[in-house]
Design a protein around this motif. Structure first.
Motif, PDB file in Angstrom:
ATOM      1  N   UNK A  36       0.952  -0.980   0.173  1.00 19.16           N
ATOM      2  CA  UNK A  36      -0.292  -0.274   0.041  1.00 19.16           C
ATOM      3  C   UNK A  36       0.941   1.188   0.070  1.00 19.16           C
ATOM      4  N   UNK A  37       0.512   2.109  -0.883  1.00 18.08           N
ATOM      5  CA  UNK A  37       1.156   3.757  -0.658  1.00 18.08           C
ATOM      6  C   UNK A  37       0.516   4.286   0.554  1.00 18.08           C
ATOM      7  N   UNK A  38      -0.882   4.063   0.661  1.00 18.07           N
ATOM      8  CA  UNK A  38      -1.495   4.481   2.040  1.00 18.07           C
ATOM      9  C   UNK A  38      -2.502   3.300   2.434  1.00 18.07           C
ATOM     10  N   UNK A  39      -2.307   2.757   3.615  1.00 18.71           N
ATOM     11  CA  UNK A  39      -2.941   1.549   3.995  1.00 18.71           C
ATOM     12  C   UNK A  39      -4.350   1.367   3.912  1.00 18.71           C
ATOM     13  N   UNK A  40      -4.829   0.377   2.986  1.00 23.04           N
ATOM     14  CA  UNK A  40      -6.470   0.148   2.895  1.00 23.04           C
ATOM     15  C   UNK A  40      -6.780   1.257   1.865  1.00 23.04           C
ATOM     16  N   UNK A  41      -6.441   2.438   1.596  1.00 27.63           N
ATOM     17  CA  UNK A  41      -7.012   3.201   0.555  1.00 27.63           C
ATOM     18  C   UNK A  41      -6.459   3.580  -0.681  1.00 27.63           C
TER      19      UNK A  41
END
Length: 542
Positions: A219-224
């Motif tokens: 992930x670049x940003x977790x979960x999003x």
């Protein structure tokens, strides 16, 4: 003087006229030139002066054509010419009639010329009798035609101008259309050149595909936002906080802070670019200043295009090339674009059918600039909770973020965030808390339904605490659940939930007595003695 038989019938370039062997120079007195009556005199009008000449001497100087009949015929002819010059006919009516065939053919010729005329000139809808006679239409046919009134002449002349303007407009549209088609063909050929040497991917059967090891989802940003690059469509109602949330995203990408205080940033952006076409530069500056971004160099470019959204015309190859070079030179690795609707309006695109005409060139821009990640903000409909307009908007993206209000008609009502992105677990709808001083948002969790239920539980908890306080004030130290349900009243499940919530918060003490559970207020709780305000009341800091 001998007559020049090759001379023109009614005068040559030198101004000479010749009739029956008489050569008359224009420089001589007018008495020697034939009059109009001469031109229309018949043989019977010519007087024979030879006898008089032989009788008594020299011939007379009188004009042999100057007599009453000739003058009368000349005057009549002049009146007819004047009348024809000032008599008007409708070209369409003349072309439709059958009584005058030569006139009809001439009118039909005029109509054919109207179809092929240069748009610099108006069509010819009116013709005079003189013009028809000049075109060799017999005068008798012209006189048989029905003339039109002066009012009708004005109407047809107005129509001529309107048809000319319409033809000029159509010619301009056709010219622009040819340029547009040429641009499309050029783009198509350019793509063909780009892919000419590219080989097709190898044939891969399902067995071979499944034999390969799966790579761990990063992930670049977790979960999003996944790490392999993504296009995110972020939809929210107008004035719901799109720009505030995007400011929080910029801060998290620049500084590495958890996004919305809950989603870890694994790879901060190195060169972030923000393009906003809804806010002025001054307003954008104030909003970003309140975010308190520390790593300012990570935000490489902040572009305010309010009132200039047409500058983002990515369908124009030259303009797209300028933006691609700008992003490429900046080293942009993440693009935030806020928002879609103004640029669609500026480019004359219908968001219900033509959004793809912007999104496809937007993909080309990201590819040409080497940008892997992008978020586009867009408005939701007034009633539905999805991105407004063309379904292509939803299908284009790798994931969709949504920001909704608890009450869609109250701008200040609580906001909720949710995310659905490919290769990422769905982020359920969760309440966002807001710090007005920093404009920081925090994902606190809890759906709208849960928050509504929690409000009801909180109200029932207050009733439970009041009931226990009243019970202790009359000497009853503890109450079981059945007694509490009866005393509080209302929905039993809500009362039970309120009791459990009070125990969890430490506001109610639970004690087992056999199989029964007894409840009381904690020792020294102000509600049991002093009867002060409940901790749920406004202003209480307990």
């Amino acid at each position: 003087m001998s007559a020049n038989k090759n001379a023109p019938q009614h005068g040559d370039a030198a101004g000479r006229y010749e009739h029956d062997g008489l050569d008359t120079d224009s420089t001589r007195p007018n008495t020697e030139r034939p009059t109009a009556a001469d031109m229309f005199a018949g043989p019977e009008d010519v007087r024979d002066d030879s006898a008089e000449a032989t009788k008594g001497g020299a011939p007379t100087d009188e004009n042999p054509f100057d007599n009453d009949k000739a003058r009368e015929r000349a005057e009549k002819s002049t009146e007819e010419e004047h009348r024809r010059r000032n008599t008007f006919y409708s070209v369409a009516e003349v072309a439709a009639q059958t009584a005058a065939p030569r006139a009809r053919r001439q009118a039909q010729n005029i109509e054919r010329s109207n179809l092929t005329r240069d748009v610099k000139y108006p069509p010819k809808l009116v013709v005079t009798g003189e013009e028809l006679v000049t075109a060799h239409v017999p005068a008798a046919e012209v006189d048989a035609l029905t003339p039109i009134t002066y009012t009708r002449v004005l109407e047809l002349k107005t129509e001529e101008r309107e048809q000319q303007r319409a033809a000029q407009y159509d010619a301009l549209v056709q010219e622009r259309l040819q340029w547009k088609l040429a641009d499309q063909e050029a783009t198509k050929r350019l793509r063909a050149l780009d892919t000419f040497d590219a080989a097709l991917p190898p044939v891969t059967g399902l067995a071979d595909l499944l034999a390969q090891d799966d790579t761990e989802v990063r992930y670049l940003i977790q979960d999003v936002i996944p790490a392999d690059g993504a296009r995110i469509m972020f939809a929210a109602p107008e004035k719901a906080g799109k720009t505030t949330l995007l400011g929080n995203l910029a801060r998290s990408l620049a500084d590495g802070d958890p996004f919305l205080g809950a989603f870890e940033v694994h790879t901060p952006a190195k060169r972030l670019v923000m393009i906003d076409n809804e806010m002025s530069q001054g307003m954008l500056r104030r909003w970003l200043r309140r975010q308190g971004i520390r790593n300012l160099s990570a935000v490489a470019d902040v572009v305010a295009l309010r009132g200039q959204a047409g500058l983002f015309d990515l369908g124009d190859d030259r303009r797209r090339g300028e933006w691609a070079k700008r992003l490429r030179d900046l080293g942009c690795d993440f693009l935030i674009f806020d928002c879609l609707r103004p640029v669609l309006d500026a480019l004359g695109l219908d968001e219900n059918r033509e959004a793809g005409k912007f999104l496809e060139p937007f993909d080309q821009l990201l590819s040409e600039a080497g940008v892997e990640n992008a978020v586009i903000a867009h408005h939701m409909g007034h009633t539905g909770e999805r991105a407004r307009g063309d379904s292509r908007i939803i299908g284009w993206s790798d994931g969709n973020w949504k920001l909704v209000r608890e009450d869609p008609y109250v701008p200040t009502s609580p906001k909720y965030f949710t995310s659905q992105v490919r290769d990422c677990p769905d982020v359920p709808e969760g309440l966002l808390t807001f710090d007005p001083d920093t404009q920081h948002l925090t994902y606190a969790g809890g759906t709208r339904a849960e928050q509504k239920g929690k409000g009801k539980v909180d109200k029932r908890l207050q009733d439970v605490l009041d009931t226990l306080a009243d019970s202790q004030s009359v000497g009853t130290s503890e109450m079981n659940k059945t007694q509490l349900r009866a005393a509080v009243g209302g929905n039993k499940e809500l009362v039970d939930g309120a009791i459990d919530e009070g125990v969890r918060l430490g506001l109610v003490v639970e004690r087992l007595q056999g199989r029964a559970k007894l409840y009381r207020l904690p020792e020294g709780d102000p509600l049991s003695a002093e009867g002060v305000a409940s901790p749920f009341e406004t202003g209480n800091t307990a």
